[in-house]
Design an enzyme around this catalytic site. Structure first.
Site, mmCIF file in Angstrom:
data_model
loop_
_atom_site.group_PDB
_atom_site.id
_atom_site.type_symbol
_atom_site.label_atom_id
_atom_site.label_comp_id
_atom_site.label_asym_id
_atom_site.label_seq_id
_atom_site.Cartn_x
_atom_site.Cartn_y
_atom_site.Cartn_z
ATOM 1 C CB CYS A 1 -0.720 2.571 3.860
ATOM 2 S SG CYS A 1 -2.191 1.629 2.974
ATOM 3 C CG ASP A 2 3.098 1.536 4.392
ATOM 4 O OD1 ASP A 2 2.437 2.002 5.365
ATOM 5 O OD2 ASP A 2 3.083 0.331 4.048
ATOM 6 C CB CYS B 1 -0.758 0.046 1.277
ATOM 7 S SG CYS B 1 -2.024 1.396 1.183
#
Ligand code: NAP
Length: 348
Positions: free
Chosen positions: A171-172, A168
């Site tokens: 997300c990261d 992701c």
């Protein structure tokens, strides 16, 4: 006595549904999934995908950094002194999930840490057979079992998860370890292009590695990748091994060829898999209408209704497109309201 509503799952959709159902006095029971080695290996442990990530910077209400300092500096003192004190720095995925779970508990949600193995939606109250050997009965059911990112299944992927291997980018991707460093994205669909495009804002160069000589992504997305000077597409290649060490995590990737060329090793601090997701719907086969990709079908636009009246679906298990914590939470809220209204219409 059957339950009024049982919620299956334990991600943002499930806990938001529980918070709303509990506040509507429906006394929800959540079957949050079992803690087993099998679930760990399949990335389906309780608390879902967010529990497998680190910082969450895009969930509204949790800015990264020192929230207390931010609030002190941004809000007029006379307003600030009326606010409850808050001592926290941003939020991580696991923290966010624990906070949501606790919030649901505070309103009286009961939680059972077991998997649902089988459902019977042909009878009413509905019956759910769980991994503790018991059968739970409920008037309404909200399915929020989420989806899991696909990995290739390489031991080196597992070894470096959360230390450079991720599924992701949104997300990261902004984490310090990826800044101004070469990065690798595996896949050729819209997600892979989107992730590569997103990562190109942070990394020095992003290698988009695809197993064929043509992207699956839509033309507009494919053009975006081809025209981005910070994305280099490596055709006819796949991930052979994530390279790295215990101290620094990921240091590179060994890429195999799908057309008989020698392996190619590239330096990278991150390897992002974007080879699709699998919804957690195996236990629903033949019980609810699923899409051709096995996601639960919403049978009415903008409603969480499924093909069985009284069964509602929320979050990634019914969404192969947005897949964000905040959209999952939103549809969890919708499912609880839909269930509440459906039960009220039945006089429950
Ligand atoms: P997808 O379209 O199924 O693409 C998956 C990609 O991963 C394909 O290129 C596939 O290669 C590759 N792949 C699959 N298994 C692999 C393996 N074992 N080894 C190497 N490569 C593998 O999935 P997605 O990109 O996640 O998209 C899902 C849906 O969401 C799509 O409908 C997409 O249009 C939509 N979406 C839209 C947007 C947008 O419009 N902004 C953004 C994200 C997603 P092959 O091509 O060779 O099969």
């Amino acid at each position: 006595m059957p339950e009024k509503v049982i919620i299956i799952g334990s991600g943002p959709a499930a806990w938001t549904a529980a918070i709303y159902a509990a506040r509507a006095n429906l006394k929800p029971l959540v079957l949050e999934g079992a803690i087993t080695e099998e679930n760990r290996l399949a990335s389906t442990l309780p608390l879902g995908q967010l529990n497998l990530t680190t910082e969450v910077e895009n969930f509204p209400g949790f800015p990264s950094g020192d929230m207390t300092a931010y609030l002190d500096s941004a809000i007029a003192p006379e307003t600030r002194q009326m606010m409850a004190p808050h001592k926290k720095e941003g939020v991580s995925g696991p923290e966010l999930m624990e906070l949501m779970r606790q919030q649901a508990k505070n309103f009286g949600t009961r939680i059972i840490t077991e998997d649902v193995l089988e459902v019977n939606f042909d009878v009413h109250p509905f019956q759910l057979a769980a991994s503790d050997g018991k059968t739970y009965e409920s008037l309404a059911v909200i399915v929020a079992t989420g989806a899991r990112a696909n990995y290739l299944g390489l031991p080196s992927e597992e070894q470096f998860k959360n230390r450079g291997v991720s599924a992701c980018a949104v997300c990261d991707g902004a984490l310090p370890r990826f800044r101004n460093k070469p990065l690798v994205v595996i896949g050729g669909g819209d997600s892979a292009v989107e992730e590569a495009d997103y990562l190109s804002k942070f990394g020095s160069i992003t290698y988009l590695v695809h197993r064929r000589d043509q992207l699956r992504a839509s033309k507009i997305m494919a053009d975006r990748a081809k025209n981005n000077p910070k994305i280099k597409i490596l055709w006819n290649r796949n991930l052979g091994e994530v390279l790295g060490n215990d101290k620094t995590g990921v240091t590179g990737a060994r890429l195999t060829s799908t057309v008989g060329e020698p392996d190619l090793s590239v330096e990278a601090t991150g390897v992002f898999l974007a080879i699709g997701h699998t919804p957690n719907t195996a236990f629903l086969k033949g019980k609810l209408e699923l899409t051709d990709k096995k996601y639960i079908k919403w049978t009415t636009p903008a409603r969480t209704y499924t093909s069985v009246e009284g069964v509602f679906a929320a979050g990634d298990v019914s969404d192969d497109y947005y897949r964000q914590a905040v959209t999952a939470a939103a549809s969890g809220c919708m499912a609880a309201l839909d269930a509440e209204r459906w039960l009220a219409a039945k006089g429950e």
